[in-house]
Enzyme design. Structure first.
Site, PDB file in Angstrom:
ATOM      1  N   HIS A  95       0.853  -1.197   0.000  1.00  0.00           N
ATOM      2  CA  HIS A  95       0.000   0.000   0.000  1.00  0.00           C
ATOM      3  C   HIS A  95       0.892   1.252   0.000  1.00  0.00           C
ATOM      4  O   HIS A  95       1.976   1.256   0.597  1.00  0.00           O
ATOM      5  CB  HIS A  95      -0.916  -0.004   1.232  1.00  0.00           C
ATOM      6  CG  HIS A  95      -1.930   1.102   1.169  1.00  0.00           C
ATOM      7  ND1 HIS A  95      -1.634   2.387   1.558  1.00  0.00           N
ATOM      8  CD2 HIS A  95      -3.207   1.120   0.724  1.00  0.00           C
ATOM      9  CE1 HIS A  95      -2.708   3.148   1.358  1.00  0.00           C
ATOM     10  NE2 HIS A  95      -3.677   2.400   0.857  1.00  0.00           N
ATOM     11  N   GLU A 165      -3.717   2.640  -7.258  1.00  0.00           N
ATOM     12  CA  GLU A 165      -4.090   3.799  -6.445  1.00  0.00           C
ATOM     13  C   GLU A 165      -3.095   4.927  -6.712  1.00  0.00           C
ATOM     14  O   GLU A 165      -1.987   4.923  -6.155  1.00  0.00           O
ATOM     15  CB  GLU A 165      -4.027   3.459  -4.959  1.00  0.00           C
ATOM     16  CG  GLU A 165      -4.956   2.364  -4.544  1.00  0.00           C
ATOM     17  CD  GLU A 165      -5.211   2.383  -3.043  1.00  0.00           C
ATOM     18  OE1 GLU A 165      -6.339   2.687  -2.650  1.00  0.00           O
ATOM     19  OE2 GLU A 165      -4.273   2.141  -2.277  1.00  0.00           O
TER      20      GLU A 165
END
Ligand code: PGA
Length: 251
Positions: A95, A165
Site C-alpha cells: 500500500h 491507487e
C-alpha cells in the site's frame, strides 16, 4: 464474470474495538443488500482475529500488510503465519502508505510470492506519486508490477489482484477520471501479459483513491475495473451504506 470486489481498507480506524464491531455490522447489512458484489474488509491488525470470526456469507477479510520473514526482529510487523490464525483470504501488499515508510518493490515481491504459495490472494497496490506530462509515470507502474510479480509462481500469478491507487488521489475529494483509469487498466494488463503471458488478460484490477458513494458506480461502469479499494468512505457508516447501495443502479 466474477462479482466485483469492494475492498474496505479501514487503515488505522476506528478508535475502539467496540466501534469496529459496530462498523462491521453496518457494513455487513449493507453488503447483504448488494448481492452482486463481494465485500472484503481489511481492519487494523489488532481487530482482525476477533472480527474475522464473525459469521457472514457476505463479508471476507483481508490483512492490510504482512512481512515475508516468517520470524524475526521486525518490530510492529506481522508474519503470514500470524495472519493465518485469523480467517483471512486476502492480503494487501505494498500500500502507498507502507511504501512511503520504506516498503520496497523487493519487499512486495517476497510478500506476493509467499502469500501465493500459501493460498492467500495478494492485492498488490501500485500507483505513481505524481503525473508528469510525458507519461513517465507509466514506467513507474510497470516497474512496481514487474518487480512485485517477478518471483510469483507461474501457475498462481493469475490470482494476483492489482490495486491501482494514484498516490495524488488518495484521501482527496474525487476519483481520477474513469477514462484515465480505463487507459491504466489496459496498461496494467499489458504489462502482466508481456511478462507472464495470457493470464495477464484476466487480471483483476481495482481502482482506489477517494472512492465515495457518489463516484463509485461510475468508476465501476467506465473504468474497466473489477472492483474498488475504498479508504475513508469505508469507515463512515452512512457513506459505506450509501456506497454499497449505489450499485443497484448498475444491475
Ligand atoms: P481513500 O484511500 O479512499 O481514503 O482515498 C484509499 C486507500 O488508500 O486505500
Amino acid at each position: 464474470m466474477a462479482k466485483p470486489l469492494i475492498f474496505a481498507n479501514w487503515k488505522n480506524h476506528p478508535k475502539s474495538f467496540k466501534d469496529a464491531k459496530k462498523l462491521l455490522e453496518v457494513t455487513r447489512k449493507a453488503a447483504e443488500k448488494a448481492p452482486g458484489f463481494s465485500v472484503i474488509v481489511a481492519p487494523p491488525m489488532m481487530y482482525l482475529r476477533e472480527l474475522s470470526a464473525t459469521k457472514s456469507t457476505k463479508i471476507k477479510f483481508a490483512a492490510q500488510a504482512m512481512h515475508w520473514d516468517e520470524e524475526g526482529a521486525h518490530t510492529g510487523e506481522s508474519t503470514l503465519s500470524q495472519i493465518e490464525e485469523s480467517k483471512v483470504s486476502y492480503v494487501l501488499i505494498g500500500h502507498a502508505e507502507r511504501r512511503a515508510r520504506g516498503e520496497t518493490n523487493d519487499d512486495t515481491r517476497r510478500n506476493v510470492e509467499l502469500a501465493l504459495n500459501r493460498g492467500m490472494i495478494p492485492a498488490l497496490c501500485v500507483g505513481e506519486k505524481e503525473r508528469d506530462s510525458d507519461g513517465a509515470y507509466f514506467m513507474q507502474i510497470r516497474d512496481q508490477i514487474r518487480e512485485g510479480l517477478r518471483s510469483a509462481p507461474m501457475a498462481k500469478v493469475g490470482k494476483v489482484i492489482i490495486a491501482y491507487e494514484p498516490v495524488w488521489n488518495i484521501g482527496a475529494e474525487e476519483t481520477m477520471n474513469p477514462r484515465q483509469m480505463h487507459e491504466m487498466a489496459i496498461f496494467i494488463r499489458k504489462t502482466i501479459y508481456d511478462a507472464h503471458g495470457k493470464l495477464g488478460l484476466n487480471t483483476t484490477v481495482l481502482y482506489g483513491g477517494s472512492v465515495n458513494e457518489k463516484n463509485a458506480a461510475q468508476m465501476l461502469a467506465l473504468g474497466d475495473v473489477q472492483g474498488l479499494l475504498v479508504g475513508h468512505s469505508s469507515i463512515d457508516e452512512g457513506k459505506i451504506t450509501a456506497l454499497l447501495g449505489s450499485f443497484s443502479r448498475l444491475k
